[in-house]
Design an enzyme around this catalytic site. Structure first.
Site, PDB file in Angstrom:
ATOM      1  N   GLU B  46       0.789  -1.047   0.203  1.00 37.76           N
ATOM      2  CA  GLU B  46      -0.081   0.070  -0.056  1.00 37.76           C
ATOM      3  C   GLU B  46       0.906   1.249  -0.006  1.00 37.76           C
ATOM      4  OE1 GLU B  46      -2.141  -0.877   3.362  1.00 37.76           O
ATOM      5  OE2 GLU B  46      -2.594  -2.763   2.435  1.00 37.76           O
ATOM      6  N   ASP B  57      -3.777   9.177  11.567  1.00 41.80           N
ATOM      7  CA  ASP B  57      -2.411   8.534  11.589  1.00 41.80           C
ATOM      8  C   ASP B  57      -1.596   9.002  12.976  1.00 41.80           C
ATOM      9  OD1 ASP B  57      -1.832   6.744   9.371  1.00 41.80           O
ATOM     10  OD2 ASP B  57      -2.504   8.737   8.088  1.00 41.80           O
TER      11      ASP B  57
END
Lengths: 391, 263
Positions: B46, B57
Site C-alpha cells: 500500500e 495517523d
C-alpha cells in the site's frame, strides 16, 4: 431555495461527513440523536435555564449612537461579549455538554484556537463535574497564556498540539485523533460550525439563540423583527451562523461575513478562505479550503488566533457560492484600527476577531435610516498581549 | 484488481502487505522500495499518498507524510514515478490516502492514471460509503480498481456484511479503535477477530494497525489471511540508512517466527 442544511447534511455542495470508519459509530450516534434529544421539552428547559441564569442571556441589543453617527446608519451591537466567559462560544458548549450527558459520555475533549472555546468548554465541564481535555496549538499556547491558565484553573488538562503549524487546524487534528483512540466514553465538543455533519448544523442551532433574540429585540426597538444587514466575523463561522440563522431565507436581510485578510489578500499571509480557497475536504467536511494544487492544506495566517483557520464552515461556503452572503476581507491593520475606534467611541473593547466585523463597516455604502446589526462576538481582554504594543 | 484477487487465490494465509508513504525516505525511493519489498517476498504494497493533515495517523506516519511533502512529493509526481511500475514489479500495489489530494487531482483523472500505471486498488478511508456507491463505484470498477473498506471493532454486523458485498478487493480489519501505530499490539482484540472470522465473509480479510513484529503478525495470520504493517516498517527505515539492508532485515524479522512454526 433554502440556505439551511438538507437532510443528508449538505449546504448545497458543501458539508457531509468525510470520516474514516473509526469515527463512523460516534458520528452515527450523534446524527441519530442530536435532534431527538435537543428537541425534547426537558432538554430545552434545562438549556434555556442555564443560558438565562448561568450564561446571562438574553444579551442586550444596544444602539451604538456614536458609531451610528460616524458611519451614518443605525448600528446595533448584539452584545455576545457580555456572556459568561466573554464570548458567544458558551452558547454552544452548554448545549453540547447537555447532549453529551444524555448520551452517557464521561469524558469531554475539545480543540481551541484563541482559547475562547477551550475556556467555554472547561467552564461547562467544571459546572457538570466532567473530565475535560483541551487540545491547543503550541503556538497558540504561547500567544494566549491567560486563557491557558483560565482553562487550568477550571480543571481542564491543556494538551499542546505540536504537529503542523501548531495552531487551530492542528489542535483539531489532535482532538480527532484522541476521539479515534477513545471512541466509546468520550464526547468531542467542536467549537465552530465545522467538522462532519451533524456538527455544523448542531452548533448553528445552539448558536441560533443569537438571531432568535435579535428578532424580538429589534421588534421592541424598531417595530420590525429584521435588520437590513447583519455583520459578523468568520473564521470557522459559529458566531456568524448564530447571527444569520433566523435570517438565512429572509432575503430582505443582507448577510455580511468579515473574513481575515491577514497581511493582505495577495501577501501569502492570509486566512481569507472564500477568496483564496477552492472546494476540498478538511476535518471531515467538504468546504472551501486554502490548499496547494496538489491538495495540501496551506497554513493560514491572521493576527486573530480565533480566525486563523484554512477552511470555513460549509454553511458559509454555500452562502458564498450561492451569492446569498456578502464577504468582506479585513486586514490585520484594519481590524486593529477598528478595535481602537470602537473602544474609544463606545467604551467597549472588542475581541480582535470581532474587530474584523467592525472594520467591514468601512467597505459598505450605508444609508442613514438603514438598520445594521453587528454581532459583537467577544470581548478583547484576552487580546491585551497583542494590543499592548499599539496602545 | 485481478492481481489482488490472484494474490489471495495463490496464498490462502500468511499474506504480508506493507504500507509505505510515497516519496519516503527520499523523493525517488518509491519504486526502489517496491522492488525491494517484492524481492523479499512481500505479497502486496500500500503506497501512501502524503497529506498535510493525516487525522487518522499516529506520529510516525504523520512524520513520514510531512517528510514526503517536504521532499516535493505530489500525486502527479507519484504517477510519473510509477510510469514503468509494471515492467519492474509484479505484486499488487494499492494507493492509500486521504480524499483531498485525490479530489484535487480529479476522480476521473485519478482512476485513469491508476489504470495507466497498473495500480490495483485504492483505500480512501474518508470517502463516505454513500458517495462511493452513488458516484464513484462504476468509475473505480471500470478502471479495474478494487476499493478496500476499513472495518473496526465498533463496526456493526450489518455494516460489515454490506462492506463485504461492496468490496472487490478485501476488507481491512483495523485491529483496534485507534490511530495508526499505537503501541498496544493486537492481542487485546482477538474476540473481534474471531467474531469477524465466524461471519464467513465472501471477501478475504487482512488485519492492520498496530501489527508490528513477528508475534503480532502471527496473531493476525491466525484470524485472517494476513497482515498489513506500516508504522513499524517506516520506523525500521529511520534506523538504517541503507534501504536494501533495512528492508531485508525487517521483512525477515517478521517472517521468521512464521517460518519456524511451519518447520
Amino acid at each position: 431555495m433554502s440556505y439551511n442544511v438538507d437532510e443528508k447534511g449538505y449546504y448545497g455542495q458543501f458539508g457531509g461527513a468525510y470520516i474514516p470508519e473509526m469515527l463512523y459509530p460516534n458520528i452515527e450516534e450523534l446524527r441519530e440523536n442530536y435532534l431527538k434529544i435537543s428537541q425534547t421539552e426537558e432538554f430545552k428547559k434545562e438549556f434555556d435555564h442555564l443560558l438565562r441564569h448561568y450564561v446571562g442571556r438574553p444579551t442586550p441589543l444596544y444602539l451604538a449612537k456614536r458609531l451610528s453617527a460616524k458611519y451614518g446608519a443605525k448600528i446595533y451591537l448584539k452584545r455576545e461579549d457580555l456572556n459568561h466567559t466573554g464570548a458567544h462560544k458558551v452558547n454552544n458548549t452548554v448545549g453540547q455538554i447537555l447532549l453529551a450527558q444524555r448520551l452517557g459520555k464521561k469524558r469531554i475533549i475539545a480543540e481551541t484556537g484563541a482559547g475562547q472555546h477551550g475556556v467555554a468548554t472547561a467552564t461547562v465541564c467544571a459546572l457538570m463535574g466532567m473530565e475535560c481535555v483541551v487540545y491547543m496549538g503550541a503556538v497558540d499556547i504561547e500567544r494566549q497564556q491567560p486563557n491557558v491558565k483560565r482553562m487550568q484553573m477550571l480543571g481542564a488538562k491543556v494538551v499542546a498540539a505540536e504537529s503542523g503549524s501548531k495552531t487551530l487546524k492542528d489542535a483539531t487534528n489532535e482532538a480527532i485523533r484522541d476521539w479515534i483512540n477513545n471512541p466509546t466514553d468520550t464526547y468531542y465538543i467542536i467549537g465552530s460550525v465545522v467538522g462532519p455533519h451533524p456538527y455544523p448544523d448542531m452548533v448553528a442551532r445552539f448558536q441560533s439563540v443569537i438571531s432568535e433574540e435579535m428578532k424580538w429585540q429589534l421588534m421592541e426597538h424598531e417595530g420590525r423583527d429584521y435588520p437590513d444587514r447583519v455583520i459578523a466575523c468568520v473564521g470557522g463561522g459559529s458566531n456568524a451562523a448564530g447571527a444569520f440563522y433566523h435570517y438565512l431565507d429572509d432575503e430582505r436581510v443582507e448577510l455580511i461575513a468579515a473574513e481575515p485578510a491577514g497581511l493582505g489578500l495577495n501577501s501569502g499571509k492570509t486566512a481569507a478562505t472564500t477568496s483564496k480557497g477552492k472546494p476540498g475536504v478538511l476535518h471531515a467536511a467538504k468546504t472551501l479550503l486554502m490548499q496547494t494544487e496538489d491538495g495540501q492544506v496551506v497554513e493560514p495566517y491572521s493576527i486573530s488566533a480565533g480566525l486563523d483557520y484554512p477552511g470555513i464552515g460549509p454553511m458559509h461556503a454555500h452562502l458564498f457560492d450561492s451569492g446569498r452572503g456578502s464577504f468582506e476581507y479585513v486586514t490585520d491593520d484594519e481590524a486593529l484600527k477598528a478595535c481602537f475606534e470602537v473602544s474609544k467611541l463606545e467604551g467597549i473593547i472588542p475581541a480582535l476577531e470581532t474587530a474584523h466585523a467592525f472594520a467591514a463597516l468601512n467597505n459598505l455604502d450605508l444609508k442613514k435610516d438603514e438598520i445594521v446589526v453587528i454581532n459583537l462576538s467577544g470581548r478583547g481582554d484576552k487580546d491585551l498581549n497583542t494590543l499592548m504594543k499599539y496602545v | 484488481m485481478k492481481r489482488i484477487q490472484r494474490a489471495f487465490e495463490n496464498k490462502k494465509d500468511g499474506l504480508l502487505s506493507i504500507f509505505i508513504t510515497a516519496g519516503y525516505p527520499n523523493l525517488n525511493d518509491t519504486v526502489e522500495v517496491l522492488k525491494e519489498l517484492e524481492a523479499n517476498g512481500v505479497d502486496m504494497v500500500e503506497l501512501g499518498i502524503p497529506f498535510s493533515d493525516p487525522m487518522a495517523d499516529g506520529p510516525v506516519i504523520q512524520e513520514a507524510s510531512g517528510v514526503a511533502i517536504n521532499n516535493g512529493m505530489t500525486l502527479k509526481l507519484l504517477f510519473e514515478q510509477l510510469k514503468d511500475l509494471r515492467k519492474q514489479v509484479n505484486i499488487p500495489v494499492l494507493l492509500m490516502g486521504y480524499l483531498n489530494p485525490v479530489m484535487q487531482y480529479g476522480y476521473e483523472a485519478f482512476c485513469k492514471s491508476c489504470k495507466e500505471v497498473g495500480i490495483d486498488g485504492v483505500i480512501l478511508p474518508d470517502l463516505p460509503l454513500y458517495e462511493y456507491e452513488e458516484e464513484y463505484k462504476d468509475l473505480f470498477e471500470s478502471h479495474g480498481l478494487a476499493n478496500v473498506f476499513l472495518v473496526t471493532p465498533e463496526t456493526s454486523v450489518e455494516r460489515i456484511q454490506k462492506l463485504d458485498t461492496l468490496t472487490n478487493g478485501f476488507l481491512y480489519l483495523v485491529s483496534s479503535s485507534s490511530t495508526t501505530g499505537k503501541k498496544d499490539g493486537i492481542d487485546g482484540t482477538t474476540d473481534y477477530f474471531k467474531r469477524v472470522q465466524n461471519m464467513k465473509l465472501n471477501s478475504p480479510t487482512l488485519i492492520g494497525f498496530n501489527v508490528k513484529d513477528a508475534a503480532s503478525y502471527k496473531t493476525a495470520c491466525t484470524y485472517s489471511q494476513g497482515a498489513i504493517i506500516g508504522t513499524a516498517f517506516i520506523r525500521s527505515l529511520n534506523k538504517n540508512n541503507d534501504l536494501k539492508t533495512a528492508i531485508q532485515e525487517f521483512i525477515s524479522s517478521i517472517r521468521q517466527e512464521k517460518i519456524e512454526n511451519n518447520a
